[in-house]
Design a protein around this motif. Structure first.
Motif, PDB file in Angstrom:
ATOM      1  N   GLY A  76       2.939  -0.670 -16.140  1.00 28.96           N
ATOM      2  CA  GLY A  76       1.675  -0.689 -15.989  1.00 28.96           C
ATOM      3  C   GLY A  76       1.321  -0.773 -14.283  1.00 28.96           C
ATOM      4  N   LEU A  77       2.572  -1.348 -13.565  1.00 35.66           N
ATOM      5  CA  LEU A  77       2.173  -1.446 -12.082  1.00 35.66           C
ATOM      6  C   LEU A  77       2.400  -0.108 -11.525  1.00 35.66           C
ATOM      7  N   GLY A 118      -1.331  -2.731 -20.068  1.00 30.40           N
ATOM      8  CA  GLY A 118      -0.803  -2.890 -18.818  1.00 30.40           C
ATOM      9  C   GLY A 118      -1.329  -1.752 -17.810  1.00 30.40           C
ATOM     10  N   PHE A 119      -1.923  -0.585 -18.354  1.00 34.00           N
ATOM     11  CA  PHE A 119      -2.501   0.385 -17.783  1.00 34.00           C
ATOM     12  C   PHE A 119      -3.736  -0.159 -16.875  1.00 34.00           C
ATOM     13  N   THR A 131       1.726   3.112 -12.960  1.00 32.62           N
ATOM     14  CA  THR A 131       0.841   4.004 -13.405  1.00 32.62           C
ATOM     15  C   THR A 131      -0.715   3.936 -13.220  1.00 32.62           C
ATOM     16  N   PRO A 132      -1.267   5.139 -13.266  1.00 32.19           N
ATOM     17  CA  PRO A 132      -2.800   4.939 -12.992  1.00 32.19           C
ATOM     18  C   PRO A 132      -3.324   4.215 -14.206  1.00 32.19           C
ATOM     19  N   PRO A 133      -4.734   3.755 -14.491  1.00 33.27           N
ATOM     20  CA  PRO A 133      -5.556   3.978 -13.093  1.00 33.27           C
ATOM     21  C   PRO A 133      -5.204   2.878 -12.427  1.00 33.27           C
ATOM     22  N   VAL A 134      -4.910   1.484 -12.869  1.00 32.18           N
ATOM     23  CA  VAL A 134      -4.771   0.491 -11.736  1.00 32.18           C
ATOM     24  C   VAL A 134      -3.225   0.312 -11.794  1.00 32.18           C
ATOM     25  N   GLY A 135      -2.521   0.874 -10.770  1.00 29.05           N
ATOM     26  CA  GLY A 135      -1.075   0.674 -10.723  1.00 29.05           C
ATOM     27  C   GLY A 135      -0.915   0.204  -9.222  1.00 29.05           C
TER      28      GLY A 135
HETATM   29 NA    NA Z   1      -1.361   0.690 -14.439  1.00 29.95          NA
END
Ligand code: NA
Ligand code: NA
Lengths: 183, 439, 305
Positions: free
Chosen positions: B376-377, B335-336, B379-383
């Motif tokens: 995951g939504l 999810g990250f 948190t970095p890197p893709v949040g």
């Molecule tokens: Na993320």
């Protein structure tokens, strides 16, 4: 990490004539994108009314809304780039000195330009094929794919142009690297 | 190269590229293109535009701009301020009334939208400035909305639950019901933390605000009527058999625009253009990242990284709770980097049979999975939610948004732990409404 | 060598089993060839598989050929009302000159067919049952396939185009009143939870969709003769099983809907004729007008006894 949208409201600093021309094109793209989004909204409402209140077929609306919005997104890419609206995380550049930061910025712009140019190029090839072979969408309405696909090479092509203007602006020193205040 | 090493390599490269200062969307495309080029050969690059286009070619995703327009229209008029003024006057005795009602609004909005970034954008646009104005710490203002937005995919209707239901052949109706109570529980945990964090940051004065007379409380009510009409209209469109979940977004957006122009007299083209410009900019920013994340997910799937890791977990012979722990960590890490729908498509068909063999309930697991992906939504890197907040509230730094969101990640981990001990929180309602599932 | 096969179906679906069967058989043949399956649209979305396949970027797929009807209009005939009457008839169509001609079109696009197979389907509806054209009048219907949409519109239905992920919600809130798709999709979309009536494919059926396993031709020609043989042997075996399962699927779906308390309706031979009459005036006419060489293709497709 810091806030990364300082130019988002006021817009970027202008440089020379080249940059001004590119910015005018990008601004035009922004207006077009907003118009396409509004059109998508209205078509969706039209679809709901026609289907739920008039009980008629809705054959073209769903696809039209999708294509209008995709068009808005692609064509709007250079506008958002001009506004520095594409979010980034500048953890690494923050740790750099001013000189290294400029080199880093130029490097990143070049990498971005390469990838965006590649996508624009392959989009163009796909468009060419869709046009030559007269591909249509597999629905009753069956619009021509090439017409919809024009948005891809156009949007990425203009994003490429805006990125080149950004690179030029950095090299000429019109803007600070990553739009960060100097240390 | 074995998938674990390759996965690690992708993770390190992604973090490095996305923290480099490159824009997130382009960064994801760079990583995806590089790995496809090296491990799949140059021909796979040709397909990137098609995958990018294909990811946008979905009505469900395209409802996001419509929800953004809706939020921007409300925020640009006095309507937003009026609503919060009313909440302030009525909830003055509730500690942290404003943040509580913002999270409540996210939960309510989640019941109209199937997407997390959309929920975030619509509520945050007016909620964050109001909270800041009334003295809430920036961390709480940004974090509560980022976290509140994640409820969009847990509280029904939910895009990810539909995808899970189809991929695993489980009942979508039952999945929707399973998400409802945990969603409300999560909202309550968020509220509790927000109140505590505000109090700890020295915001005690917020809780002892001035008291309002009954007259003051009543005279504000007519001013929120237009907004309530819009809410009723949207709920009617959705539950009255008029429009689908995604289409409802357009009803809401047009209703809010009309309300802004007719009732709040937003005549000047400048003001209208302001709303359009902001929502166009935010929509394009977020959908560009989503489409680029789709290309990234294609790269991950094509290199079989996610699937191979899931299969590796499937082959482990461990105690069922150790298995659950490993699965959770795996989903968390996935999810990250990946959008929720992509994780479900790649892993659910592999993981679900194993979990069922280990006697875990598929509906309960759907909730666990969704909460993991919600993390995951934010948190970095893709949040995605972080980027939405960053875009709608440029006055708050990304660092503050991130720090403010971290405690809410802990809240979600807590919710997962609670659900492990009391699985009936998820399975109770569907069993009650639809009868015991055949398992 | 490893081939990649992509499809859109859940792992419990018969079509995934067909793909698995080919993969297992090929692996067992020990000819240094393996097939990696990407199920449930985990690599490409359902509609985005054909073009990568024609370019050799995807090796194999199992998909409804009519999804590529935008690239080759004749593919629309593989999901067309009134062309196929029963599974036995479908089997004869598979071995007919029509399919041979179609294979030539596929070959020109650099695609080769490995497994031929038709799946049947029917109607599900909220409210009254759908067995005859007049039953869809005034109803909002979502159909799969261009030819079917044209026929239903001609019968007075309003056609809704919405993504399949919205089907469940739309039927639940009665925005959609009837839906037309395959037996296995009815089950995997769990529509028995919300519909009132199901008209399955039984002795008489209207809806048949061709869903073959196809491979990129250049990729296939690049295999060694042993590998090619292993692949075609495995495909032949899978095809036989697919045919059996297609019929079993119809029966299984009826059982699922019955168990859920959904009313089951049946179409009579006369009902089918009534649908065909509507189709003749709409989809047949349109196909003949719009597609180059359309009438010849229609004659070819209808010539199978
Ligand atoms: Na993320
Ligand atoms: Na929701």
């Amino acid at each position: 990490m810091s806030g990364t949208l300082p130019g988002a409201v006021s817009g970027p600093r202008e440089g020379d004539a080249f940059i001004r021309v590119v910015h005018s094109i990008s601004r035009l793209c922004g207006v077009a994108a907003a118009g396409l989004l509004i059109a998508a909204l209205l078509v969706t409402c039209h679809m709901i009314i026609v289907r739920s209140f008039l009980g008629q077929s809705t054959i073209w609306q769903t696809e039209t809304v999708i294509y209008l919005t995709i068009g808005a997104i692609c064509v709007g890419l250079p506008y958002v780039q001009m506004l520095r609206g594409h979010v980034n995380v500048d953890l690494i550049p923050l740790a750099m000195g001013p000189k290294l930061r400029l080199i880093w910025m130029v490097l990143i712009l070049i990498v971005s330009i390469v990838v965006v140019a590649m996508i624009a190029w392959y989009s163009w090839e796909y468009l060419h094929q869709a046009w030559k072979r007269n591909w249509k969408s597999p629905t009753v309405w069956a619009p021509r794919i090439w017409f919809v696909w024009t948005a891809m090479p156009l949007g990425f092509g203009l994003l490429l142009l805006q990125l080149i203007a950004d690179l030029w602006g950095q090299l000429r020193g019109y803007e600070r690297p990553f739009w960060l205040e100097g240390k | 190269m074995d998938p674990l090493t390759l996965g690690l390599l992708v993770a390190v490269a992604t973090i490095a590229v996305l923290f480099s200062g490159i824009s997130i969307g382009v960064g994801l495309l760079v990583v995806a293109a590089a790995f496809l080029l090296i491990f799949d050969g140059p021909r796979s690059l040709e397909m990137i535009p098609e995958i990018f286009f294909g990811d946008l070619n979905s009505f469900t995703i395209l409802s996001i701009p419509m929800f953004i327009v809706m939020g921007a229209a409300i925020a640009s008029t006095r309507a937003g301020a009026d609503i919060f003024e009313a909440i302030e006057r009525w909830l003055t005795r509730v500690p942290g009334g404003l943040v509580v009602s913002n999270i409540g609004a996210c939960a309510l909005f989640a019941s109209m939208s199937g997407s997390s970034p959309a929920t975030c954008a619509a509520i945050g646009k007016m909620g964050i400035p109001e909270m800041q104005k009334r003295g809430y710490p920036d961390e709480v203002a940004a974090g509560s909305i980022a976290a509140g937005g994640t409820l969009g995919i847990l509280i029904p209707p939910s895009v990810t639950m539909i995808v899970y239901g189809i991929a695993t052949e489980t009942s979508i109706g039952r999945l929707f019901l399973a998400g409802l109570v945990p969603g409300i529980m999560l909202a309550l945990i968020f509220m509790a933390w927000s109140i505590f964090a505000t109090w700890r940051a020295g915001g005690a004065h917020i809780f002892t605000g001035r008291s309002y007379s009954l007259k003051e409380r009543l005279e504000i009510l007519p001013r929120v009527i237009p907004f309530l009409v819009v809410v009723v209209l949207v709920l009617y469109a959705m539950y009255g058999g008029i429009a689908t979940t995604s289409e409802t977004a357009a009803v809401g957006a047009v209703a809010c625009l009309v309300m802004a122009v007719v009732i709040y007299k937003m005549w000047q083209p400048r003001a209208i253009w302001g709303v359009l410009r902001d929502s166009t900019r935010e929509s394009i920013m977020i959908l560009f990242i989503m489409a680029a994340a789709g290309v990234f997910a294609y790269m991950m799937s094509s290199l079989f990284i996610t699937q191979a890791l899931a299969e590796w977990i499937a082959g482990l012979e461990v105690n069922r709770w150790v298995l659950m722990l490993i699965v959770n960590i795996f989903l968390l890490v996935a999810g990250f980097f990946l959008p929720p729908v992509a994780v479900i498509l790649m892993t659910a068909p592999v993981l679900l049979p194993i979990l069922q063999t280990a006697d875990f309930d598929p509906y309960w697991f759907a909730v666990i999975l969704t909460i993991n992906l919600e993390i995951g939504l934010i948190t970095p890197p893709v949040g995605l939610n972080l980027f939405v907040i960053n875009s709608i509230a440029p006055q708050i730094s990304l660092r503050t948004i991130l720090l403010g969101s971290l405690p809410y990640v802990m809240c979600m981990v807590l919710a997962i732990v609670i659900l492990c001990f009391f699985p009936w929180i998820a399975t109770g309602l569907p069993d009650l409404v639809m009868g015991e599932a055949i398992r | 060598k490893e081939l990649r096969l992509s499809h859109q179906f859940a792992t419990g679906d018969v079509r995934h089993k067909v793909a698995e069967m080919i993969a297992e058989e090929v692996a067992a043949a020990n000819v240094d060839l393996s097939i990696k399956i990407f199920p449930a649209s985990s690599l490409f979305k359902a509609n985005d598989q054909y073009i990568p396949l024609t370019r050799g970027q995807l090796d194999m797929t199992l998909f409804p050929l009519s999804y590529a009807g935008g690239q080759q209009p004749v593919y629309n005939l593989t999901l067309f009302p009134g062309l196929i009457k029963s599974h036995a008839h479908a089997k004869r169509v598979n071995e007919s000159p029509f399919m041979e001609e179609l294979e030539k079109v596929l070959n020109e696009e650099d695609v080769k067919t490995l497994v031929r197979g038709y799946l049947a389907g029917g109607f599900a509806s909220v409210g009254d049952c759908v067995t005859r054209p007049e039953h869809v009048k005034g109803k909002t219907v979502r159909a799969a396939g261009k030819g079917f949409e044209e026929m239903l519109a001609h019968a007075g239905a309003s056609i809704a185009s919405m993504p399949s992920s919205e089907n469940y919600n739309a039927m639940q809130s009665k925005i959609l009143q009837a839906l037309n798709t395959s037996s296995s999709s009815f089950v995997s979309f769990r529509l028995y939870e919300i519909v009132d009536c199901y008209t399955p494919a039984a002795e008489n059926a209207l809806w048949f969709m061709y869903q073959p396993v196809v491979i990129n031709k250049t990729t296939f020609d690049g295999l060694t003769p042993e590998q090619q043989k292993a692949l075609t042997d495995a495909s032949a075996k899978a095809e036989a099983w697919y045919f059996e399962q297609a019929q079993a699927d119809d029966a299984a779906s009826v059982e699922v809907f019955q168990k859920a308390g959904v009313k089951i309706a049946t179409m009579t031979e006369e009902d089918i004729e009534a649908w065909k009459a509507v189709a003749q005036e709409s989809s047949f006419k349109k196909f003949a007008d719009e597609v180059p060489d359309g009438q010849r293709w229609l004659d070819l497709a209808t010539s199978v006894e």
